[in-house]
Motif scaffolding. Sequence first.
Motif, PDB file in Angstrom:
ATOM      1  N   PRO A 225       0.827  -1.210   0.000  1.00  0.00           N
ATOM      2  CA  PRO A 225       0.000   0.000   0.000  1.00  0.00           C
ATOM      3  C   PRO A 225       0.860   1.258   0.000  1.00  0.00           C
ATOM      4  CG  PRO A 225      -0.772  -1.539   1.655  1.00  0.00           C
ATOM      5  CD  PRO A 225       0.532  -2.076   1.130  1.00  0.00           C
ATOM      6  N   ARG A 226       0.457   2.226  -0.777  1.00  0.00           N
ATOM      7  CA  ARG A 226       1.135   3.519  -0.818  1.00  0.00           C
ATOM      8  C   ARG A 226       0.292   4.519  -0.043  1.00  0.00           C
ATOM      9  NH1 ARG A 226       1.176   6.689  -6.065  1.00  0.00           N
ATOM     10  NH2 ARG A 226       1.065   8.685  -5.074  1.00  0.00           N
TER      11      ARG A 226
ATOM     12  N   LEU B 214      -1.256   7.842   0.800  1.00  0.00           N
ATOM     13  CA  LEU B 214      -1.581   9.052   0.051  1.00  0.00           C
ATOM     14  C   LEU B 214      -1.772  10.252   0.965  1.00  0.00           C
ATOM     15  CD1 LEU B 214      -4.148   7.563  -2.495  1.00  0.00           C
ATOM     16  CD2 LEU B 214      -1.707   8.003  -2.845  1.00  0.00           C
TER      17      LEU B 214
ATOM     18  N   LEU C 230      -5.248   7.415   4.174  1.00  0.00           N
ATOM     19  CA  LEU C 230      -5.786   7.011   2.887  1.00  0.00           C
ATOM     20  C   LEU C 230      -4.652   6.329   2.132  1.00  0.00           C
ATOM     21  CD1 LEU C 230      -7.970   6.997   0.661  1.00  0.00           C
ATOM     22  CD2 LEU C 230      -7.114   9.249  -0.035  1.00  0.00           C
TER      23      LEU C 230
ATOM     24  N   ARG D 215      -3.386   3.661  -1.304  1.00  0.00           N
ATOM     25  CA  ARG D 215      -3.669   3.123  -2.641  1.00  0.00           C
ATOM     26  C   ARG D 215      -2.871   1.845  -2.801  1.00  0.00           C
ATOM     27  NH1 ARG D 215      -1.380   2.953  -7.763  1.00  0.00           N
ATOM     28  NH2 ARG D 215       0.384   4.202  -7.102  1.00  0.00           N
TER      29      ARG D 215
ATOM     30  N   GLU E 279      -2.091  -1.190  -5.697  1.00  0.00           N
ATOM     31  CA  GLU E 279      -2.252  -1.580  -7.094  1.00  0.00           C
ATOM     32  C   GLU E 279      -2.234  -3.105  -7.177  1.00  0.00           C
ATOM     33  OE1 GLU E 279      -0.003  -1.331 -11.366  1.00  0.00           O
ATOM     34  OE2 GLU E 279       0.431   0.206  -9.892  1.00  0.00           O
TER      35      GLU E 279
ATOM     36  N   ASP F  46      -6.350  -0.027  -9.355  1.00  0.00           N
ATOM     37  CA  ASP F  46      -6.122   0.677  -8.092  1.00  0.00           C
ATOM     38  C   ASP F  46      -7.252   0.390  -7.121  1.00  0.00           C
ATOM     39  OD1 ASP F  46      -3.743   1.896  -8.844  1.00  0.00           O
ATOM     40  OD2 ASP F  46      -4.767   3.623  -9.695  1.00  0.00           O
TER      41      ASP F  46
ATOM     42  N   PHE G   3      -8.476   1.703  -3.355  1.00  0.00           N
ATOM     43  CA  PHE G   3      -8.270   2.725  -2.338  1.00  0.00           C
ATOM     44  C   PHE G   3      -8.870   2.253  -1.024  1.00  0.00           C
ATOM     45  CE2 PHE G   3      -7.897   4.900  -6.322  1.00  0.00           C
ATOM     46  CZ  PHE G   3      -6.823   5.746  -6.116  1.00  0.00           C
TER      47      PHE G   3
ATOM     48  N   THR H 136      -9.003   3.159   3.522  1.00  0.00           N
ATOM     49  CA  THR H 136      -8.635   3.965   4.677  1.00  0.00           C
ATOM     50  C   THR H 136      -8.214   3.023   5.798  1.00  0.00           C
ATOM     51  OG1 THR H 136     -10.906   4.019   5.486  1.00  0.00           O
ATOM     52  CG2 THR H 136     -10.189   5.879   4.149  1.00  0.00           C
TER      53      THR H 136
ATOM     54  N   HIS I 230     -12.180  -0.548   2.524  1.00  0.00           N
ATOM     55  CA  HIS I 230     -11.806  -0.315   1.123  1.00  0.00           C
ATOM     56  C   HIS I 230     -12.991   0.223   0.338  1.00  0.00           C
ATOM     57  CE1 HIS I 230     -13.957  -3.655  -0.854  1.00  0.00           C
ATOM     58  NE2 HIS I 230     -13.803  -4.274   0.298  1.00  0.00           N
ATOM     59  N   ASP I 231     -12.647   0.985  -0.697  1.00  0.00           N
ATOM     60  CA  ASP I 231     -13.660   1.482  -1.632  1.00  0.00           C
ATOM     61  C   ASP I 231     -13.803   0.488  -2.754  1.00  0.00           C
ATOM     62  OD1 ASP I 231     -14.834   3.839  -0.777  1.00  0.00           O
ATOM     63  OD2 ASP I 231     -13.148   5.050  -1.410  1.00  0.00           O
TER      64      ASP I 231
END
Length: 70
Positions: free
Chosen positions: A4-5, A7, A16, A18, A20, A25, A27, A29, A68-69
């Motif tokens: 996870p990166r 953001l 938050l 991201r 891959e 992607d 996203f 929290t 997650h979204d």
Amino acid sequence: MAWPRLLHEDENGRALMRIEVEGADIFATRSGRPDLPVLLLCNGARCTTGMWDPLMPQLEQRFLVVAHDE
């Protein structure tokens, strides 16, 4: 899959991220202390992680919460 990166992270420690996965992607929290058990919150179609906001203060006292979204 990549790690996870991060953001953005706010003053309360809610982050938050991201991730891959195979070119897509995802996203998510993250909030709560990392030494607590992980609780993964999954929302339904056409919903966002914002639907969990009212519950987050209570949940993050006992869990490291990841939502997650879609």
